[in-house]
Write an enzyme that holds these catalytic residues in place. Sequence first.
Site, PDB file in Angstrom:
ATOM      1  N   GLY A  44      14.340 -50.077 -66.942  1.00 25.15           N
ATOM      2  CA  GLY A  44      12.791 -50.418 -67.557  1.00 25.15           C
ATOM      3  C   GLY A  44      11.655 -50.640 -67.615  1.00 25.15           C
ATOM      4  N   CYS A  45      11.622 -50.179 -66.009  1.00 29.01           N
ATOM      5  CA  CYS A  45      10.238 -50.708 -65.699  1.00 29.01           C
ATOM      6  C   CYS A  45       9.308 -48.998 -65.835  1.00 29.01           C
ATOM      7  CB  CYS A  45       9.922 -50.659 -64.039  1.00 29.01           C
ATOM      8  SG  CYS A  45       9.908 -52.918 -63.396  1.00 29.01           S
ATOM      9  N   THR A  46       9.952 -47.788 -65.283  1.00 27.74           N
ATOM     10  CA  THR A  46       9.810 -47.012 -65.526  1.00 27.74           C
ATOM     11  C   THR A  46       9.901 -46.612 -67.107  1.00 27.74           C
ATOM     12  OG1 THR A  46      10.922 -45.664 -64.534  1.00 27.74           O
ATOM     13  CG2 THR A  46      11.409 -44.363 -65.123  1.00 27.74           C
ATOM     14  N   ALA A  49       5.780 -48.311 -68.195  1.00 25.23           N
ATOM     15  CA  ALA A  49       5.165 -47.822 -67.904  1.00 25.23           C
ATOM     16  C   ALA A  49       4.521 -46.342 -68.712  1.00 25.23           C
ATOM     17  CB  ALA A  49       5.183 -47.053 -66.351  1.00 25.23           C
TER      18      ALA A  49
END
Length: 156
Positions: A44-46, A49
């Site tokens: 999710g964070c990738t 970003a």
Amino acid sequence: MSSVTIGNAVPAFTAQSTQGEITQNNFLSQWTVLYFYPKDSTPGCTTQAQNFRDQLENFKAANCQIIGVSRDSLKSHDNFTGKQSLPFALVSDPDETLCTLFDVMKMKNMYGKQVRGVERSTFLIDPKGVLVKEWRGLRVPGHVDQVLQAVTEAAR
């Protein structure tokens, strides 16, 4: 240190990022999207970003910078930035100074256990350093588009 609230200026702070030291003065003279995420290189964070990266030129057209924040180390941020070609600063907040200031540390369920972690949140700060909008506990799909729309409308 109390939490920042909508309508109030972001208080003084100093933090280290992949692009050097950042203070509340970095928020002056342009719009700022300050987004908090749980952990570098997780799915999710990738995606989040990458979405900010892919829309960066549209944010710049609205005189807006992007800054990401997590508790990861600068070394982890450098690796994440390199792998994902992220052109914006990632702040390392291992002591949770900014996380506390923006009140993003929450108890979450992970694999059936309660853990304390960063609640995925985004904040829009105006060119005077005042918090004008926040998104808390958000989902990644479509979020960056919502933020871009808010920035574009606010910057008019």
